[in-house]
Design a protein around this motif. Sequence first.
Motif, PDB file in Angstrom:
ATOM      1  N   ARG A  46       0.829  -1.202   0.000  1.00  0.00           N
ATOM      2  CA  ARG A  46       0.000   0.000   0.000  1.00  0.00           C
ATOM      3  C   ARG A  46       0.866   1.255   0.000  1.00  0.00           C
ATOM      4  N   GLY A  47       1.940   1.210  -0.778  1.00  0.00           N
ATOM      5  CA  GLY A  47       2.885   2.318  -0.847  1.00  0.00           C
ATOM      6  C   GLY A  47       4.273   1.813  -0.532  1.00  0.00           C
ATOM      7  N   THR A 104       6.248  -0.643   2.307  1.00  0.00           N
ATOM      8  CA  THR A 104       5.198  -1.241   3.126  1.00  0.00           C
ATOM      9  C   THR A 104       5.855  -2.282   4.017  1.00  0.00           C
ATOM     10  N   VAL A 109      -1.371   0.553   7.518  1.00  0.00           N
ATOM     11  CA  VAL A 109      -2.059   0.740   6.246  1.00  0.00           C
ATOM     12  C   VAL A 109      -2.810   2.069   6.245  1.00  0.00           C
ATOM     13  N   THR A 110      -2.669   2.805   5.142  1.00  0.00           N
ATOM     14  CA  THR A 110      -3.320   4.108   5.031  1.00  0.00           C
ATOM     15  C   THR A 110      -4.298   4.163   3.867  1.00  0.00           C
ATOM     16  N   ASP A 111      -4.302   3.136   3.039  1.00  0.00           N
ATOM     17  CA  ASP A 111      -5.136   3.154   1.847  1.00  0.00           C
ATOM     18  C   ASP A 111      -5.546   1.723   1.526  1.00  0.00           C
ATOM     19  N   ASP A 112      -6.748   1.557   1.005  1.00  0.00           N
ATOM     20  CA  ASP A 112      -7.223   0.223   0.647  1.00  0.00           C
ATOM     21  C   ASP A 112      -6.740  -0.237  -0.718  1.00  0.00           C
ATOM     22  N   GLU A 113      -6.261   0.686  -1.523  1.00  0.00           N
ATOM     23  CA  GLU A 113      -5.856   0.354  -2.884  1.00  0.00           C
ATOM     24  C   GLU A 113      -4.361   0.045  -2.938  1.00  0.00           C
ATOM     25  N   THR A 126      -0.736   0.251  -4.252  1.00  0.00           N
ATOM     26  CA  THR A 126      -0.046   1.318  -4.954  1.00  0.00           C
ATOM     27  C   THR A 126       1.457   1.130  -4.834  1.00  0.00           C
ATOM     28  N   ARG A 165       5.221   6.250   0.155  1.00  0.00           N
ATOM     29  CA  ARG A 165       4.508   6.632   1.363  1.00  0.00           C
ATOM     30  C   ARG A 165       5.124   7.941   1.834  1.00  0.00           C
TER      31      ARG A 165
END
Length: 99
Positions: A57-58, A61, A71-75, A77, A81
Motif C-alpha cells: 500500500r505504498g 510497506t 495501512v493508510t489506503d485500501d488500494e 499502490t 509513502r
Amino acid sequence: MRQSSTVQLKLLLLHVADCPHVRELTSRIDFARDGRRVDLVLRQVDDVDEAARLGMRGSPTLLIDGLDPFVTDDEPTMSCRLSLPTVAQLRDAFSREPV
C-alpha cells in the motif's frame, strides 16, 4: 521490559526500486526491535499486480507476520509513502499479540 531474544517476528518490507525510504525504515526497525529476533526480508515490487497480490500500500510497506499495521489506503499502490512509522509506533506494533 525487554523481550526475550527467542521471540522472532517475521517482517517483510515491500518496496519499489530505489525507494529513498528503505534505509531509514530498516534503521528504525533495528532500534524498535528491543532485543527481539526479527526475520527481515526486503522484497522489490515491480508492478501493480504484484503489489496487489502482496498487500503493498505504498513504498515502503512493512508487513508484520503478514499484516500491515500502518495501512493508510485500501488500494494497492507503488507510490511513495509520505510518512514512515516512528520507532515508538514500530515498538507498539512489534509488541501486539498476533490476531
